[in-house]
Scaffold this active site. Structure first.
Site, PDB file in Angstrom:
ATOM      1  N   GLU A   1     -20.684  48.684  13.652  1.00 49.37           N
ATOM      2  CA  GLU A   1     -22.002  49.157  14.070  1.00 49.37           C
ATOM      3  C   GLU A   1     -21.973  50.631  14.450  1.00 49.37           C
ATOM      4  O   GLU A   1     -20.949  51.147  14.909  1.00 49.37           O
ATOM      5  CB  GLU A   1     -22.526  48.332  15.234  1.00 49.37           C
ATOM      6  CG  GLU A   1     -21.770  48.526  16.530  1.00 49.37           C
ATOM      7  CD  GLU A   1     -22.444  47.817  17.687  1.00 49.37           C
ATOM      8  OE1 GLU A   1     -23.434  48.353  18.218  1.00 49.37           O
ATOM      9  OE2 GLU A   1     -21.968  46.743  18.062  1.00 49.37           O
TER      10      GLU A   1
ATOM     11  N   HIS B   1     -32.575  46.284  18.007  1.00 48.71           N
ATOM     12  CA  HIS B   1     -31.308  45.833  18.597  1.00 48.71           C
ATOM     13  C   HIS B   1     -30.905  44.443  18.123  1.00 48.71           C
ATOM     14  O   HIS B   1     -30.749  43.510  18.914  1.00 48.71           O
ATOM     15  CB  HIS B   1     -31.370  45.891  20.128  1.00 48.71           C
ATOM     16  CG  HIS B   1     -30.014  45.976  20.758  1.00 48.71           C
ATOM     17  ND1 HIS B   1     -29.412  44.902  21.362  1.00 48.71           N
ATOM     18  CD2 HIS B   1     -29.143  47.004  20.850  1.00 48.71           C
ATOM     19  CE1 HIS B   1     -28.232  45.250  21.813  1.00 48.71           C
ATOM     20  NE2 HIS B   1     -28.037  46.532  21.513  1.00 48.71           N
TER      21      HIS B   1
ATOM     22  N   ARG C   1     -28.513  54.627  24.517  1.00 46.64           N
ATOM     23  CA  ARG C   1     -28.304  54.567  23.065  1.00 46.64           C
ATOM     24  C   ARG C   1     -29.529  54.066  22.320  1.00 46.64           C
ATOM     25  O   ARG C   1     -29.605  54.183  21.102  1.00 46.64           O
ATOM     26  CB  ARG C   1     -27.095  53.672  22.742  1.00 46.64           C
ATOM     27  CG  ARG C   1     -25.782  54.300  23.154  1.00 46.64           C
ATOM     28  CD  ARG C   1     -24.606  53.368  22.970  1.00 46.64           C
ATOM     29  NE  ARG C   1     -24.430  52.949  21.593  1.00 46.64           N
ATOM     30  CZ  ARG C   1     -23.960  51.763  21.223  1.00 46.64           C
ATOM     31  NH1 ARG C   1     -23.639  50.868  22.118  1.00 46.64           N
ATOM     32  NH2 ARG C   1     -23.829  51.470  19.960  1.00 46.64           N
TER      33      ARG C   1
ATOM     34  N   ARG D   1     -29.833  50.749  15.235  1.00 50.49           N
ATOM     35  CA  ARG D   1     -28.444  50.745  14.772  1.00 50.49           C
ATOM     36  C   ARG D   1     -28.396  50.638  13.252  1.00 50.49           C
ATOM     37  O   ARG D   1     -29.324  50.144  12.621  1.00 50.49           O
ATOM     38  CB  ARG D   1     -27.664  49.539  15.308  1.00 50.49           C
ATOM     39  CG  ARG D   1     -27.612  49.383  16.795  1.00 50.49           C
ATOM     40  CD  ARG D   1     -26.601  50.328  17.445  1.00 50.49           C
ATOM     41  NE  ARG D   1     -26.465  50.039  18.851  1.00 50.49           N
ATOM     42  CZ  ARG D   1     -27.282  50.473  19.792  1.00 50.49           C
ATOM     43  NH1 ARG D   1     -28.315  51.217  19.486  1.00 50.49           N
ATOM     44  NH2 ARG D   1     -27.080  50.172  21.062  1.00 50.49           N
TER      45      ARG D   1
END
Length: 132
Positions: free
Chosen positions: A88, A123, A99, A103
Site C-alpha cells: 500500500e 480507506h 495521511r 491509497r
C-alpha cells in the site's frame, strides 16, 4: 378452490424473477472480485494519485514511512493472493492533517513493476482497478 389462469401466470413470473436474481448473484460471485471492481483510467485519478503511481514505478522515495508496507487485504475486496503480494501507498489528501483515506494498493512480485494497482478514496471500503 382452483386458481385462475391469470393468478397462476403472476405466480410463475414472480418465481422466474426471483430465480433470475439468484442466478445473477451466483454468476457475479463466480466471476470473482476483479469483475466486481470498477475500473478507472490513471489519467482520471487526482494529481496526487498520479504522482504516487509514478513514485511506485520509480521505487520511491516515498513521503510516508508506511508506504510500501504489506497490505493484508483483510477486507477481501481484492483478488486473493498470498501475504506480501499487495503493498500500500499513501495518496496525499490536500488539507488533511494525517495521511488521509486515499491509497493505491499494488500487487505483484516486483513492487516497481506491479501486475495490477488499485485506487481507494475511502480507506479500503471500495477499490477501482487502475487502467493504464
Amino acid at each position: 378452490m382452483r386458481e385462475s389462469p391469470s393468478r397462476r401466470g403472476w405466480r410463475s413470473s414472480a418465481w422466474a424473477g426471483v430465480l433470475a436474481v439468484l442466478l445473477a448473484g451466483a454468476a457475479a460471485q463466480a466471476r470473482g472480485p476483479l469483475d466486481a471492481l470498477g475500473t478507472v483510467p490513471l489519467s482520471a485519478l487526482p494529481a496526487e494519485a498520479r504522482a504516487t503511481h509514478r513514485l511506485i514505478l520509480a521505487g520511491g522515495p516515498f513521503p510516508y514511512d508506511k508506504d510500501g508496507s504489506v497490505f493484508g487485504n483483510r477486507e477481501r475486496l481484492l483478488p486473493r493472493a498470498q501475504r506480501g503480494f499487495y503493498r500500500e501507498y499513501t495518496v496525499p489528501t490536500p488539507r488533511s492533517r494525517d495521511r488521509g483515506a486515499r491509497r493505491i494498493v499494488c500487487g505483484g512480485e516486483r513492487p516497481t513493476a506491479p501486475e495490477a494497482c488499485f485506487y481507494t478514496a475511502d480507506h479500503y471500503a471500495s477499490f477501482q482497478l487502475i487502467a493504464q
